[in-house]
Design a protein around this motif. Sequence first.
Motif, PDB file in Angstrom:
ATOM      1  N   TRP A  22     -30.198  11.121  31.234  1.00 17.51           N
ATOM      2  CA  TRP A  22     -30.479  12.526  31.553  1.00 17.51           C
ATOM      3  C   TRP A  22     -31.390  12.639  32.760  1.00 17.51           C
ATOM      4  O   TRP A  22     -31.140  13.447  33.674  1.00 17.51           O
ATOM      5  N   LEU A  23     -32.454  11.827  32.819  1.00 19.57           N
ATOM      6  CA  LEU A  23     -33.433  11.935  33.891  1.00 19.57           C
ATOM      7  C   LEU A  23     -32.817  11.590  35.249  1.00 19.57           C
ATOM      8  O   LEU A  23     -32.981  12.342  36.225  1.00 19.57           O
ATOM      9  N   LEU A  24     -32.102  10.481  35.314  1.00 24.34           N
ATOM     10  CA  LEU A  24     -31.518  10.066  36.584  1.00 24.34           C
ATOM     11  C   LEU A  24     -30.441  11.046  37.045  1.00 24.34           C
ATOM     12  O   LEU A  24     -30.339  11.359  38.236  1.00 24.34           O
ATOM     13  N   ALA A  25     -29.631  11.530  36.111  1.00 25.84           N
ATOM     14  CA  ALA A  25     -28.615  12.517  36.462  1.00 25.84           C
ATOM     15  C   ALA A  25     -29.265  13.808  36.966  1.00 25.84           C
ATOM     16  O   ALA A  25     -28.765  14.448  37.902  1.00 25.84           O
ATOM     17  N   ASP A  26     -30.384  14.188  36.357  1.00 27.41           N
ATOM     18  CA  ASP A  26     -31.107  15.393  36.774  1.00 27.41           C
ATOM     19  C   ASP A  26     -31.662  15.218  38.182  1.00 27.41           C
ATOM     20  O   ASP A  26     -31.597  16.153  39.006  1.00 27.41           O
ATOM     21  N   TRP A  27     -32.200  14.045  38.472  1.00 23.59           N
ATOM     22  CA  TRP A  27     -32.698  13.773  39.820  1.00 23.59           C
ATOM     23  C   TRP A  27     -31.575  13.883  40.851  1.00 23.59           C
ATOM     24  O   TRP A  27     -31.745  14.483  41.914  1.00 23.59           O
ATOM     25  N   LEU A  28     -30.438  13.280  40.540  1.00 17.31           N
ATOM     26  CA  LEU A  28     -29.314  13.325  41.476  1.00 17.31           C
ATOM     27  C   LEU A  28     -28.852  14.763  41.714  1.00 17.31           C
ATOM     28  O   LEU A  28     -28.518  15.134  42.847  1.00 17.31           O
ATOM     29  N   ASP A  29     -28.844  15.566  40.655  1.00 16.05           N
ATOM     30  CA  ASP A  29     -28.473  16.969  40.809  1.00 16.05           C
ATOM     31  C   ASP A  29     -29.460  17.708  41.709  1.00 16.05           C
ATOM     32  O   ASP A  29     -29.057  18.526  42.560  1.00 16.05           O
ATOM     33  N   ASP A  30     -30.750  17.419  41.538  1.00 11.69           N
ATOM     34  CA  ASP A  30     -31.765  18.067  42.369  1.00 11.69           C
ATOM     35  C   ASP A  30     -31.595  17.691  43.848  1.00 11.69           C
ATOM     36  O   ASP A  30     -31.691  18.551  44.729  1.00 11.69           O
ATOM     37  N   PHE A  31     -31.335  16.423  44.101  1.00 11.94           N
ATOM     38  CA  PHE A  31     -31.169  15.976  45.487  1.00 11.94           C
ATOM     39  C   PHE A  31     -29.929  16.579  46.131  1.00 11.94           C
ATOM     40  O   PHE A  31     -29.884  16.809  47.335  1.00 11.94           O
ATOM     41  N   PRO A  58     -48.112  -1.612  27.093  1.00 12.48           N
ATOM     42  CA  PRO A  58     -47.946  -2.185  28.436  1.00 12.48           C
ATOM     43  C   PRO A  58     -46.826  -1.484  29.191  1.00 12.48           C
ATOM     44  O   PRO A  58     -45.883  -0.956  28.591  1.00 12.48           O
ATOM     45  N   ILE A  59     -46.934  -1.478  30.512  1.00 12.66           N
ATOM     46  CA  ILE A  59     -45.880  -0.907  31.340  1.00 12.66           C
ATOM     47  C   ILE A  59     -44.681  -1.842  31.305  1.00 12.66           C
ATOM     48  O   ILE A  59     -44.788  -3.029  31.618  1.00 12.66           O
ATOM     49  N   GLN A  60     -43.551  -1.289  30.912  1.00 12.50           N
ATOM     50  CA  GLN A  60     -42.331  -2.083  30.811  1.00 12.50           C
ATOM     51  C   GLN A  60     -41.595  -2.159  32.152  1.00 12.50           C
ATOM     52  O   GLN A  60     -40.919  -3.137  32.445  1.00 12.50           O
ATOM     53  N   GLY A  61     -41.749  -1.116  32.947  1.00 14.24           N
ATOM     54  CA  GLY A  61     -41.082  -1.133  34.245  1.00 14.24           C
ATOM     55  C   GLY A  61     -41.114   0.209  34.935  1.00 14.24           C
ATOM     56  O   GLY A  61     -41.740   1.169  34.448  1.00 14.24           O
ATOM     57  N   HIS A  62     -40.450   0.279  36.063  1.00 20.61           N
ATOM     58  CA  HIS A  62     -40.405   1.498  36.870  1.00 20.61           C
ATOM     59  C   HIS A  62     -38.987   1.723  37.371  1.00 20.61           C
ATOM     60  O   HIS A  62     -38.214   0.772  37.566  1.00 20.61           O
ATOM     61  N   VAL A  63     -38.672   2.986  37.607  1.00 22.57           N
ATOM     62  CA  VAL A  63     -37.394   3.357  38.209  1.00 22.57           C
ATOM     63  C   VAL A  63     -37.690   4.271  39.395  1.00 22.57           C
ATOM     64  O   VAL A  63     -38.445   5.244  39.253  1.00 22.57           O
ATOM     65  N   VAL A  64     -37.128   3.945  40.540  1.00 20.56           N
ATOM     66  CA  VAL A  64     -37.357   4.743  41.755  1.00 20.56           C
ATOM     67  C   VAL A  64     -36.002   5.117  42.344  1.00 20.56           C
ATOM     68  O   VAL A  64     -35.153   4.248  42.577  1.00 20.56           O
ATOM     69  N   LEU A  65     -35.801   6.406  42.585  1.00 23.84           N
ATOM     70  CA  LEU A  65     -34.563   6.890  43.200  1.00 23.84           C
ATOM     71  C   LEU A  65     -34.918   7.566  44.523  1.00 23.84           C
ATOM     72  O   LEU A  65     -35.743   8.480  44.550  1.00 23.84           O
ATOM     73  N   VAL A  66     -34.304   7.091  45.594  1.00 21.87           N
ATOM     74  CA  VAL A  66     -34.627   7.590  46.931  1.00 21.87           C
ATOM     75  C   VAL A  66     -33.365   8.093  47.634  1.00 21.87           C
ATOM     76  O   VAL A  66     -32.368   7.361  47.708  1.00 21.87           O
ATOM     77  N   PRO A  67     -33.381   9.324  48.141  1.00 26.97           N
ATOM     78  CA  PRO A  67     -32.238   9.800  48.938  1.00 26.97           C
ATOM     79  C   PRO A  67     -32.321   9.216  50.341  1.00 26.97           C
ATOM     80  O   PRO A  67     -33.417   8.947  50.858  1.00 26.97           O
ATOM     81  N   VAL A  68     -31.188   8.995  50.965  1.00 28.35           N
ATOM     82  CA  VAL A  68     -31.150   8.456  52.326  1.00 28.35           C
ATOM     83  C   VAL A  68     -30.559   9.531  53.232  1.00 28.35           C
ATOM     84  O   VAL A  68     -29.431   9.982  53.028  1.00 28.35           O
ATOM     85  N   LEU A  69     -31.338   9.932  54.225  1.00 30.78           N
ATOM     86  CA  LEU A  69     -30.937  11.004  55.138  1.00 30.78           C
ATOM     87  C   LEU A  69     -30.893  10.462  56.552  1.00 30.78           C
ATOM     88  O   LEU A  69     -31.912   9.988  57.072  1.00 30.78           O
TER      89      LEU A  69
END
Length: 261
Positions: free
Chosen positions: A250-259, A195-206
Amino acid sequence: MSGAELGTPEFAYLLAAVQADQVIGLESRGLFPKSASDRDSTYGQGRRDLEANGWIKKAKGHEDEFELNPILFELVSVIAFPDYVLATIRQGRSQSGLALHYLAEDMTVELAAIDDDRFRIGLVPDRADLWARLADMLQLGNAKTMVRARMGRPSFKKLVDAADKGKKDKAQALLDKAEGNADKASSFIEATKAPIQGHVVLVPVLDGKPGNGRRATVLGKDKSAWIVYTTGSGGKSVGLVNGSADSLNWLLADWLDDFAE
C-alpha cells in the motif's frame, strides 16, 4: 526472475551502448572509464566477454554483422534511464544487504552487485512480485488488518522519548491523539525499542536526475514490525503503519501515485 550475470567490462560496454553516463544508486566501480586508453581496454574486453557468453552473436545471413541480445539491451536501458529508483536496505549484523530496482513504465529491473567485479541484472515479472520480494527481504509477515496512524513530527518525537523513558501512559496519550485507527496501534510503543530492520527509499528521476524521494524505516520484524515514514508537505508529519507485506504494498503504491500526479 530472468536475467544475466555480467562482469564489469560487459556491463560497462552495455552502458556505453545505451549512452548512459551514470547508474543511480550504484558506485561506478570502473563502469565509466575516464581516459581513452581505459575506455578502449574496458570496452574491448567487455565486447569479447559478451561474445564469449553468447550475448552478442553473428547476425543470421550477415557474416560481417553482429546482434546484441535485445532483452539484455532493454534491461540495461531501464537501469540507465528509469522513471523511478527503489533502494531497499536490509540492516543487521549478519543480514545486511542492498537491493536496487529500476522502474520504467511497466518494467521493473533488479540490479545487484555480487562482488566488486560482477553484477546480476534481472527482470521482475510484475509489481506484485516486487512487493513480495521486498517484504521477504525486510522480514515482514502478514496482518489481517492494516493499522495506520499519523501525527506531527514534534508529537512523534515526544512519543518516542516517552517510550524510551518507560513512560507508556504518556506515550499512549500522544498516540491516542493521532489520526487514523491509532487506537489499534499501541504495540508501536514497544516497537520503538526494536532494532531497525531496514529502509526503503523511492526516488523519482526527472530529466536524468534524482528528484526528492520518499523514505520509510522498518522497526522490528514479522508480527511485531512497524513501518515509519514521513508524510505531508515538507515531511512535517510522520506516518505509522503496521509492518506487513500488504502495508508495504500500500505504501509504495501510494508513493508512486503521488509522484505520478
